[in-house]
Design a protein around this motif. Structure first.
Motif, short mmCIF file in Angstrom:
data_model
loop_
_atom_site.label_atom_id
_atom_site.label_comp_id
_atom_site.label_asym_id
_atom_site.label_seq_id
_atom_site.Cartn_x
_atom_site.Cartn_y
_atom_site.Cartn_z
N ALA A 71 0.83 -1.28 -0.06
CA ALA A 71 0.00 -0.06 0.09
C ALA A 71 0.75 1.23 0.13
CB ALA A 71 -1.10 0.16 1.34
N HIS A 72 0.45 2.09 -0.99
CA HIS A 72 1.08 3.46 -0.78
C HIS A 72 0.16 4.57 -0.16
CE1 HIS A 72 4.73 2.28 -2.86
NE2 HIS A 72 4.23 1.94 -3.99
N ILE A 73 0.50 5.20 0.70
CA ILE A 73 -0.45 6.05 1.58
C ILE A 73 0.06 7.47 1.38
CG2 ILE A 73 -1.55 6.58 3.68
CD1 ILE A 73 -0.91 3.14 3.88
N THR A 74 -0.77 8.41 1.02
CA THR A 74 -0.18 9.78 0.78
C THR A 74 -0.97 10.62 2.06
OG1 THR A 74 0.24 9.55 -1.46
CG2 THR A 74 -0.01 11.79 -0.57
N ILE A 75 -0.26 11.17 2.95
CA ILE A 75 -1.14 12.01 4.00
C ILE A 75 -0.56 13.32 3.76
CG2 ILE A 75 -1.07 12.29 6.58
CD1 ILE A 75 -0.45 9.51 6.73
N PRO A 76 -1.52 14.32 3.56
CA PRO A 76 -1.42 15.89 3.19
C PRO A 76 -0.86 16.41 4.43
CG PRO A 76 -3.72 15.25 3.50
CD PRO A 76 -3.05 13.95 3.36
N CYS A 77 0.24 17.26 4.18
CA CYS A 77 0.93 18.15 5.39
C CYS A 77 0.12 19.07 6.01
CB CYS A 77 2.31 18.57 4.74
SG CYS A 77 2.06 20.12 4.00
N GLU A 78 -1.15 19.38 5.42
CA GLU A 78 -2.15 20.38 5.96
C GLU A 78 -3.03 19.59 6.94
OE1 GLU A 78 -3.80 19.77 1.87
OE2 GLU A 78 -1.86 19.96 2.64
N SER A 79 -2.95 18.33 7.18
CA SER A 79 -3.69 17.63 8.11
C SER A 79 -3.37 18.32 9.59
CB SER A 79 -3.47 16.19 7.88
OG SER A 79 -2.36 15.61 8.31
N THR A 80 -4.41 17.99 10.30
CA THR A 80 -4.03 18.55 11.67
C THR A 80 -3.13 17.60 12.53
OG1 THR A 80 -6.05 17.62 12.27
CG2 THR A 80 -6.09 19.83 11.80
N LEU A 132 -3.52 0.52 -3.70
CA LEU A 132 -2.73 -0.78 -3.59
C LEU A 132 -1.93 -1.51 -4.87
CD1 LEU A 132 -5.67 -2.75 -1.46
CD2 LEU A 132 -3.78 -0.97 -0.92
N LEU A 133 -0.87 -2.14 -4.35
CA LEU A 133 -0.36 -2.98 -5.49
C LEU A 133 -0.48 -4.36 -5.14
CD1 LEU A 133 1.45 0.03 -4.94
CD2 LEU A 133 2.83 -1.19 -6.72
N GLN A 134 -1.19 -5.18 -5.94
CA GLN A 134 -1.34 -6.73 -6.03
C GLN A 134 0.00 -7.44 -6.63
OE1 GLN A 134 -5.80 -5.91 -6.99
NE2 GLN A 134 -5.72 -7.69 -5.43
#
Length: 283
Positions: A71-80, A132-134
């Motif tokens: 799994a590649h997960i991208t979390i935006p830096c503007e999140s609290t 997701l990469l299977q």
């Protein structure tokens, strides 16, 4: 509600193995606490994201047969909030003996839960991205090093092992340059456990030319510093911006995985495409 603190997380503690889906295992941590230490208040002075790779993701299909994926997960830096990494591992473990209709259902569950965690109950202003990469796509995963001029070649004397921004300088009165520098010598320690975190860092900028020897000594100065990956990258960004006065700046670090997860923060002064989430040899 009192904010979560790193000491309240499962870091450094014996944890139960829960293999049935449980989104409450995710442990959000407020970004603002550490940002205030480096002079960030109110709106953040950069764009960016935290790029996660989960190498140990598994679940059961409707017939009870195990499935695996990356799994590649991208979390935006503007999140609290960020999500404490051990809690993320425990959360992923809770998929191990849970049945899902499809990989798409797993992806949507990850996206929903992580998006809720990084805003910690508030309105989701920018959701997490999940890909997701299977197994049939595994052989298309590549290994590639960060590009740029490697400053590790410099024979410098290092004697500072806590962040020392005074080591940074730039030729403020000379013609500006545009260049990309990188180093494999970034090391910091977990904020709670003190365990080592190993990384490579890429710095691309336009503006007064940064003194490379001073920059390398500054990167090495993180060696005994206790802070999470995201916080280290933001500290590096703010120190370079303050001391070297670039007109454009991008800082990107790729940290080696721990517990089947790697975390790769990226911060930029200007809009641009996020870097490809491609692992380095050490990852």
């Amino acid at each position: 509600m009192n904010p979560n603190t790193p000491e309240q997380s499962q870091l450094g503690k014996v944890s139960a193995y829960i293999d049935q889906y449980d989104s409450s295992l995710l442990f959000p941590l407020l970004r603002d606490t550490k940002r205030r230490e480096i002079g960030i208040g109110g709106s953040i002075p950069f764009l960016g994201a935290d790029l996660w790779t989960a190498f140990e993701l598994s679940w059961l299909n409707p017939r009870g047969k195990p499935q695996v994926a990356l799994a590649h997960i991208t979390i935006p830096c503007e999140s609290t909030h960020i999500v404490e990494s051990k809690s993320f591992k425990l959360y992923l473990n809770s998929f191990n003996h849970t049945r899902f209709e499809s990989a798409d259902a797993v992806r949507e569950r990850l996206k929903t839960d992580v998006s809720a965690a990084i805003w910690h109950g508030g309105a989701v202003m920018a959701g997490a991205g999940v890909k997701l990469l299977q197994p049939e796509a595994f052989d298309r995963e590549v290994v590639r090093e960060l590009h740029g001029l490697c400053i590790d070649r410099l024979d410098v004397e290092c004697d500072r092992y806590q962040p020392a921004p005074e080591l940074l300088s730039a030729a403020l009165h000379e013609q500006p340059v545009s260049e990309t520098l990188m180093s494999h010598l970034l090391k910091s320690n977990c904020l709670v456990t003190g365990q080592p975190d190993w990384g490579s860092v890429q710095i691309a900028y336009s503006g007064p030319q940064i003194d490379q020897a001073g920059l390398l000594r500054y990167i090495v100065s993180f060696r005994n510093h206790n802070e999470f990956h995201e916080q280290c990258v933001e500290r590096i960004y703010m120190d370079i911006m303050s001391r070297c006065k670039p007109t454009k700046l991008m800082v990107y670090a790729r940290y080696t995985r721990r517990g089947g997860l790697d975390i790769n923060p990226w911060r930029s002064s200007h809009p641009q495409q996020p870097p490809a989430n491609v692992r380095t040899a050490r990852q």
